[in-house]
Design a protein around this motif. Structure first.
Motif, short mmCIF file in Angstrom:
data_model
loop_
_atom_site.label_atom_id
_atom_site.label_comp_id
_atom_site.label_asym_id
_atom_site.label_seq_id
_atom_site.Cartn_x
_atom_site.Cartn_y
_atom_site.Cartn_z
N MET B 1 0.84 -1.21 0.00
CA MET B 1 0.00 0.00 0.00
C MET B 1 0.87 1.25 0.00
N LYS B 2 1.84 1.23 0.94
CA LYS B 2 2.73 2.37 1.06
C LYS B 2 3.55 2.53 -0.22
N LYS B 3 4.01 1.37 -0.70
CA LYS B 3 4.85 1.38 -1.87
C LYS B 3 4.09 1.95 -3.08
N LYS B 4 2.85 1.54 -3.15
CA LYS B 4 2.02 1.99 -4.25
C LYS B 4 1.85 3.50 -4.20
N ASN B 5 1.64 4.00 -2.98
CA ASN B 5 1.52 5.44 -2.80
C ASN B 5 2.75 6.17 -3.30
N LYS B 6 3.88 5.60 -2.90
CA LYS B 6 5.13 6.21 -3.28
C LYS B 6 5.25 6.24 -4.81
N GLU B 7 4.89 5.12 -5.38
CA GLU B 7 4.96 5.04 -6.83
C GLU B 7 4.11 6.10 -7.49
N SER B 8 2.85 6.22 -7.00
CA SER B 8 1.97 7.17 -7.65
C SER B 8 2.47 8.59 -7.42
N PHE B 9 3.11 8.80 -6.25
CA PHE B 9 3.68 10.13 -6.01
C PHE B 9 4.81 10.41 -7.00
N LEU B 10 5.66 9.40 -7.16
CA LEU B 10 6.77 9.57 -8.10
C LEU B 10 6.26 9.81 -9.51
N LYS B 11 5.20 9.08 -9.83
CA LYS B 11 4.61 9.21 -11.17
C LYS B 11 4.10 10.64 -11.37
N ALA B 12 3.38 11.13 -10.33
CA ALA B 12 2.84 12.48 -10.43
C ALA B 12 3.97 13.48 -10.56
N LEU B 13 5.02 13.26 -9.78
CA LEU B 13 6.15 14.16 -9.81
C LEU B 13 6.79 14.16 -11.19
N SER B 14 6.95 12.96 -11.72
CA SER B 14 7.63 12.87 -13.01
C SER B 14 6.76 13.49 -14.11
N ASN B 15 5.45 13.32 -13.98
CA ASN B 15 4.57 13.95 -14.97
C ASN B 15 4.66 15.46 -14.92
N ASN B 16 4.67 15.99 -13.69
CA ASN B 16 4.77 17.44 -13.57
C ASN B 16 6.12 17.95 -14.09
N PHE B 17 7.15 17.15 -13.81
CA PHE B 17 8.46 17.54 -14.33
C PHE B 17 8.47 17.54 -15.85
N TYR B 18 7.77 16.58 -16.39
CA TYR B 18 7.68 16.49 -17.85
C TYR B 18 7.13 17.79 -18.41
N MET B 19 6.06 18.26 -17.78
CA MET B 19 5.42 19.49 -18.23
C MET B 19 6.38 20.68 -18.06
N LEU B 20 7.07 20.69 -16.91
CA LEU B 20 8.00 21.79 -16.67
C LEU B 20 9.14 21.76 -17.69
#
Lengths: 601, 603
Positions: B1-20
């Protein structure tokens, strides 16, 4: 002076909107206003709590007393939030939906009673489109603004009272500084508005150019031609223009922006100077007063700013609501004692002339008559006025000159809807609606009653084969607009369905404008045959380019440049050897040259 | 569960970085400048907070009032200079930023859209997710950037006021960090709110459709002449009821969770803090009165920063969902791509070898089945057949708007996929069945490319051949008149037939070896139609011509006629051969000719 009158007018428009909201959803309006007061009180209580708390500390009250105060404010917040969250998340959303629905229904009813010719009036049409697409958001916006004004005013009054009790001089200074900054803002807003006015049409261009890429209609053209380079150039050009305009106005506005920013942030050091003076030198304020004075200063600032912002919004709402008002008050003179037309006997045009714009006549001195049971055809070049003539017959437009008589009586004397319901019409630009086939054929709601006649009509239009392959039969949805199992009809199929519309109910007169232009020859042939058999007793008016489809009618009218140049049966016109004969021969030539003699069966 | 959260956080971060990163590519100065300003603004805010402590201290300890005044005057001067400089710089920079970002982002997204398969437009689901994502990308990039700036802002403010609070009582930082506990509930709420929006999309779509039906001019006549408005209002009512039902069921849950968030965070960071401060000053009397005051202010600032941080991180999550679509689309390898290395296409024979076609997806049936035909250079061919026989699809394949599902199309014996796409398209002048003109000048519409000054004679000649010139000449600015009222109130409006003639003019104006006409005369009157074909045949003497038509009279002009039925070629040959064969074509032709032949007898 004029400005003032405008503002007053705009406020009146707001009032108009409020009355409408009151009419549709009085509950929503009341709740919005009540919540303005509640939120304002909530803010005030929070500021008040700070003062009470520091007073406890200042006066060395017991810890239990302080704890009681803290528990009290917590309880208050919880109760307030319970009401608030339920209201915002459920009640308000539902009521807004109801408001939107009722408002739109009313607008739709009005729109149907307005003659179609009004659509050519750009101003009217803009008002109309705006009213339907934006009025609900504007209504909600107006209520939010009002509620916010009440909120800020409530907070303002309580906070000023509090502030004044601590340091009268400072509270007055704070109000003065806020007012000064408001003036600066006003000047700045004016320039921004000018800038927006100048950029809006340019932004519209930008979005058009961008839309070209994202619309399915134009997507093909963008791919196969170089038009994208052209659009691209225009896109850049327009963006550059916008940049210039923005720069121009930002330059103009620079001083205001500067002054505003300095006033906002530099005021804080001054407050400290005065407060410290009052604490250290004159000893009129306690240290706890410092904290309360500072927080009330900012709260005050914020309230006043908000009130002014929202007050400016009020007339702004009015500007837009004017469109809605103009639309709702758009009245059409319709005869008081409109008559219901008798079954059809005859239709006569006497010296009818018409044009969509002044000095651009589309029809000139048309004389024309048709009796019950007759079949007639209108033929002629593109732009000769055939479709316009149909629109006049249907009373979608009124002739500029001359009269149209139905059973010998001017059609303007009849109630428009019941007059039009005598006609079964296939318009050239008929529309398919995103609903079931059955309802598309009926053009009315379908409750299973007329199933047989719908299927019969579709059969006459050679649609049965297609229908057989549809598991849901005539209940199949059309278009994929919001039914994923819906089907998209091809141009020819859509035309078949459009023809079925006039066969499904017993109309006195059938009018068909280019009914088979997208059909393949076999379908066209069969439908022609079927319609002829079906309409033996009926009156039929057909417009067609394909002279082969109209040769068997009783009378053919040839239109040219808005005038009837020839009229008569096919044989007569061929003998006359005029326009019609020429057109017919041109069309027939290829077939006659190329055809082997027809096989007699 | 925790790991999944982390993953989705990383995913969100990477997506936002992509946009930046996209923004950085488009306009790095915007990022640099805005970051600088934000940092400066936040620092100035911290100075204010620090000053509160300073002021309370000197008030309590009775320091020198004039020292304070001096300090305040310096602060004031710094503010003034800072604001004058930034305001002046903004005048130049802001319009430049807007311009550059819009331009660059659109270059990227529109190019991609122009490249993407036509299929993306025809499948509504695909269209909604991807094409929309592309269309809104320049607006989204601003939002992403603003969230990132807010994060920076809140971060600095957090560190600054955190240090300040530590100076007084490190223990109170616990209160500031309580909001993190609320995060879990907030995520649940965000999900619910997203879910609520999602579940009403289809009803919203229905509602928008009905509203549109009511105000669009196209529907106005139909609404008046029938009772269809009853049906449409019913649909509206259904949609509105559905939305209300969703609010009733899902809104209550949303309200509950939102309430929970507010109550929890108020209790943790507001009530507990005040209680602690009261205990320290009134209970144990360990804390000084002034410190208590500053403490509460500072901790308020710390938790405000944390709140902002949380909120903008949640925003970044929601951005991430959109960016995901955009990113997938941007990284999606298109079926049809421009290969710049590929050789240019030259005129020649075109042949289809066992070509079949169906749209993507399992349930779709074959529209074309095993089509083989050869079009020699300069040949005139006609494709005839019933509605839905696959004629237009064949054209789309020829134009490489789609690639065949099976089989190959060859030009000069080489697969057309192996040519550079733009040079391949240059070979064709096409009149599409659903041609739409653009809100530009007549000249631009005829050329459909960048116009040159010496193009005028070409345009006029083309318009004369198509028979539209008489109309254009009467327009106020001739061929430079803008069409449509889209943004020119004086714009000219063309009728259906005139629109078709305009499309035909393009064929005359483009110098290319192949002409494709898809139902080019459906809106023309008989005389205009006759003249159009006469002129077209003349103009196409040395060009290949592919004609689709229902009117078999026009097909008789062709060297070879293909009769399509249900996606297959049923008959082929010239008119005479097919008539002699006495098959399907002959039958069709006789039906159409019957009335004319009779007419001929009368004269």
């Amino acid at each position: 002076m004029k400005k003032k009158r405008d503002r007053l007018e705009n406020l009146k428009n707001d009032w108009f909107m409020l009355r409408l909201i009151w009419k549709f959803t009085p509950g929503l309006l009341i709740w919005e206003l009540i919540f303005g007061v509640l939120e304002g009180l909530n803010n005030s209580v929070q500021v008040l709590f700070i003062k009470v708390f520091y007073d406890y500390i200042n006066n060395n009250a017991s810890f239990i007393t302080a704890l009681g105060g803290i528990a009290g404010i917590f309880a208050f917040i919880v109760i307030f939030q319970i009401i608030k969250q339920y209201y915002y998340n459920v009640t308000r959303r539902c009521k807004r939906q109801v408001l939107e629905y009722r408002m739109h229904t009313e607008l739709f009813e009005i729109s149907k009673s307005i003659p179609i010719s009004s659509y050519d009036d750009t101003e009217f049409y803009d008002n109309f489109v705006w009213s339907v697409s934006q009025s609900d958001t504007r209504a909600v916006g107006l209520m939010e603004t009002l509620s916010a004004i009440i909120l800020s005013s409530t907070s303002f009054i309580t906070i000023v009272t509090l502030f004044f009790s601590i340091s009268p001089a400072l509270s007055l200074a704070a109000v003065a500084a806020s007012i000064l900054s408001l003036f600066i803002q006003k000047a700045s807003a004016k320039i921004q508005l000018q800038s927006a006015l100048e950029t809006t049409p340019k932004n519209r261009k930008i979005s058009y150019y961008e839309r070209i890429y994202s619309l399915p209609d134009t997507a093909k053209e963008v791919r196969i031609s170089h038009v994208n380079e052209l659009i691209w150039d225009k896109h850049r050009e327009t963006l550059e223009q916008i940049r210039e305009v923005e720069e121009k106005y930002l330059k103009k506005n620079c001083i205001n922006v500067m002054a505003g920013k300095i006033l906002t942030s530099a005021v804080e050091p001054f407050i400290y100077i005065i407060l410290l003076y009052q604490i250290m030198i004159s000893n009129t304020v306690s240290i706890s007063g410092l904290a309360v004075a500072l927080s009330s200063f900012w709260a005050l600032r914020w309230c006043l700013q908000d009130i002014v912002d929202k007050l400016v919004k009020l007339p702004e709402h009015g500007i837009y609501i004017k469109k809605l008002r103009a639309f709702m008050e758009y009245t059409v003179s319709s005869p008081e004692d409109a008559m219901v037309p008798e079954p059809f006997e005859s239709l006569t045009l006497q010296n009818v002339s018409f044009g969509y714009a002044v000095n651009k006549p589309v029809l000139r001195h048309i004389d024309f008559s048709i009796k019950r049971g007759e079949k007639i055809a209108l033929v002629g070049y593109n732009g000769a006025g055939k479709t316009t003539l149909i629109k006049l017959l249907l009373h979608l437009y009124d002739p500029v000159e001359g009269k149209i008589l139905y059973n010998g009586m001017d059609i303007r004397k009849y109630a428009c809807r019941s007059y039009q319901s005598r006609f079964g019409v296939v318009l050239q630009d008929f529309q398919i609606f995103a609903t079931s086939i059955a309802e598309n054929v009926l053009r009315d709601s379908y409750d299973g009653e007329e199933k047989a006649s719908i299927i019969k009509a579709l059969e006459l239009c050679t649609f049965s084969d297609r229908l057989k392959n549809l598991p849901r039969g005539i209940q199949t949805g059309l278009t994929k607009e919001f039914d994923d199992t819906g089907i998209n009809l091809s141009g020819g199929e859509a035309q078949k369905l459009a023809i079925a519309r006039v066969l499904v109910r017993p109309y006195d007169i059938i009018i068909m404008d280019e009914p088979s232009s997208a059909m393949d020859p076999v379908a066209e042939y069969e439908i022609n045959k079927n319609v002829q058999a079906f309409a033996q007793e009926k009156t039929v008016i057909t417009i067609s380019h394909r002279l082969s489809t109209t040769r068997d009618v009783d009378r053919i009218y040839v239109l040219e440049n808005g005038e009837i140049v020839e009229c008569g049966a096919h044989i007569e016109l061929m003998r006359m050897n005029g326009k019609y004969a020429e057109m017919f021969r041109v069309q027939a030539k290829k077939y006659q040259e190329a055809a082997a003699p027809p096989v007699s069966e | 569960m925790k790991k999944k959260n982390k993953e989705s956080f990383l995913k969100a971060l990477s997506n936002n970085f992509y946009m930046l990163r996209l923004l950085w590519k488009a306009c790095p100065w915007k990022i640099l400048y805005t970051t600088l300003i934000t940092v400066l603004d936040t620092l100035l805010g911290l100075v204010n907070l620090y000053f509160l402590r300073y002021a309370v201290n000197i008030a309590q300890t009775g320091g020198n009032y004039f020292d304070a005044v001096k300090f305040l005057c310096i602060l004031f001067l710094i503010y003034v200079v800072y604001h004058i400089v930034t305001s002046c710089v903004d005048v130049k920079l802001q319009p430049y930023f807007t311009y550059t970002i819009h331009r660059k982002m659109k270059t990227m997204s529109l190019k991609k859209m122009a490249e993407c398969e036509l299929f993306c437009y025809e499948d509504p689901e695909y269209y909604n997710t991807y094409t929309r994502a592309m269309a809104e990308c320049s607006g989204r990039v601003d939002a992403v950037f603003n969230s990132s700036i807010t994060v920076i802002n809140a971060g600095i403010s957090l560190v600054g006021s955190g240090i300040l609070a530590c100076l007084i009582d490190p223990l109170v930082l616990i209160f500031a960090f309580f909001p993190f506990l609320v995060n879990k509930i907030r995520k649940k709420k965000n999900y619910l709110s997203f879910d609520l929006d999602q579940s009403k999309t289809s009803a919203e779509r229905k509602k928008q459709y009905t509203v549109r039906t009511f105000y669009l001019r196209d529907y106005a006549a139909e609404l008046r002449l029938s009772n269809i408005s009853k049906v449409i209002l019913r649909q509206y009512k259904e949609a509105a009821d559905e939305i209300i039902r969703i609010y009733r069921s899902k809104g209550v849950r949303l309200a509950f969770w939102e309430l929970l968030i507010i109550v929890a965070s108020t209790f943790l960071s507001h009530s507990l803090l005040f209680a602690y401060a009261a205990w320290q000053t009134l209970g144990t009397k360990r804390m000084l009165y002034g410190d208590c005051l500053v403490l509460i202010n500072t901790v308020a600032r710390v938790s405000a920063s944390i709140d902002t941080l949380n909120a903008s991180i949640a925003q970044m999550y929601s951005h991430s969902l959109y960016i995901n679509n955009l990113r997938q689309f941007m990284e999606y390898q298109q079926g049809i791509r421009e290969d710049m290395e590929a050789p240019s296409a030259k005129a020649g024979d075109i042949s289809l070898k066992h070509v079949s076609f169906k749209y993507h997806g399992e349930h779709n049936e074959y529209i074309l089945k095993d089509i083989s035909l050869r079009i020699r250079e300069g040949e005139k061919i006609a494709i005839v057949g019933h509605n839905g026989a696959g004629k237009t699809t064949l054209i789309k394949l020829l134009l490489r708007l789609y690639d065949p599902s099976e089989g190959v199309i060859e030009l000069n014996g080489r697969d057309i996929k192996k040519y550079r796409l733009s040079t391949y398209h240059d070979l064709f002048a096409t009149v599409l069945q659903d041609y739409r003109h653009f809100s530009m000048t007549v000249k631009e519409n005829v050329l459909l490319r960048r116009p040159q000054d010496d193009d005028d004679p070409i345009v006029i000649d083309a318009l004369q051949k198509s028979g539209l010139y008489n109309r254009v000449r009467q327009m106020p600015s001739g061929i430079h008149t803008v069409l449509d009222r889209e943004f020119d109130n004086e714009g000219e409006i063309l009728s259906g037939g005139q629109n078709q003639k305009l499309a035909i003019s393009h064929v005359y104006a483009k110098d290319c070896p192949v002409v494709i006409l898809d139902e080019p005369s459906s809106a023309l009157d008989p005389i205009a139609e006759y003249e159009m074909y006469e002129n077209m045949i003349k103009a196409c003497r040395n060009r290949t011509m592919i004609l689709i038509s229902h009117r078999l009279s026009s097909a008789t002009l062709a060297d070879r006629i293909y009769l399509l039925e249900n996606g297959r070629i049923l008959e082929s040959g010239n008119h005479k051969e097919l008539m002699d064969k006495n098959g399907e074509y002959a039958k069709l032709f006789r039906i159409q000719a019957e009335n004319y032949i009779k007419g001929g007898d009368d004269t």
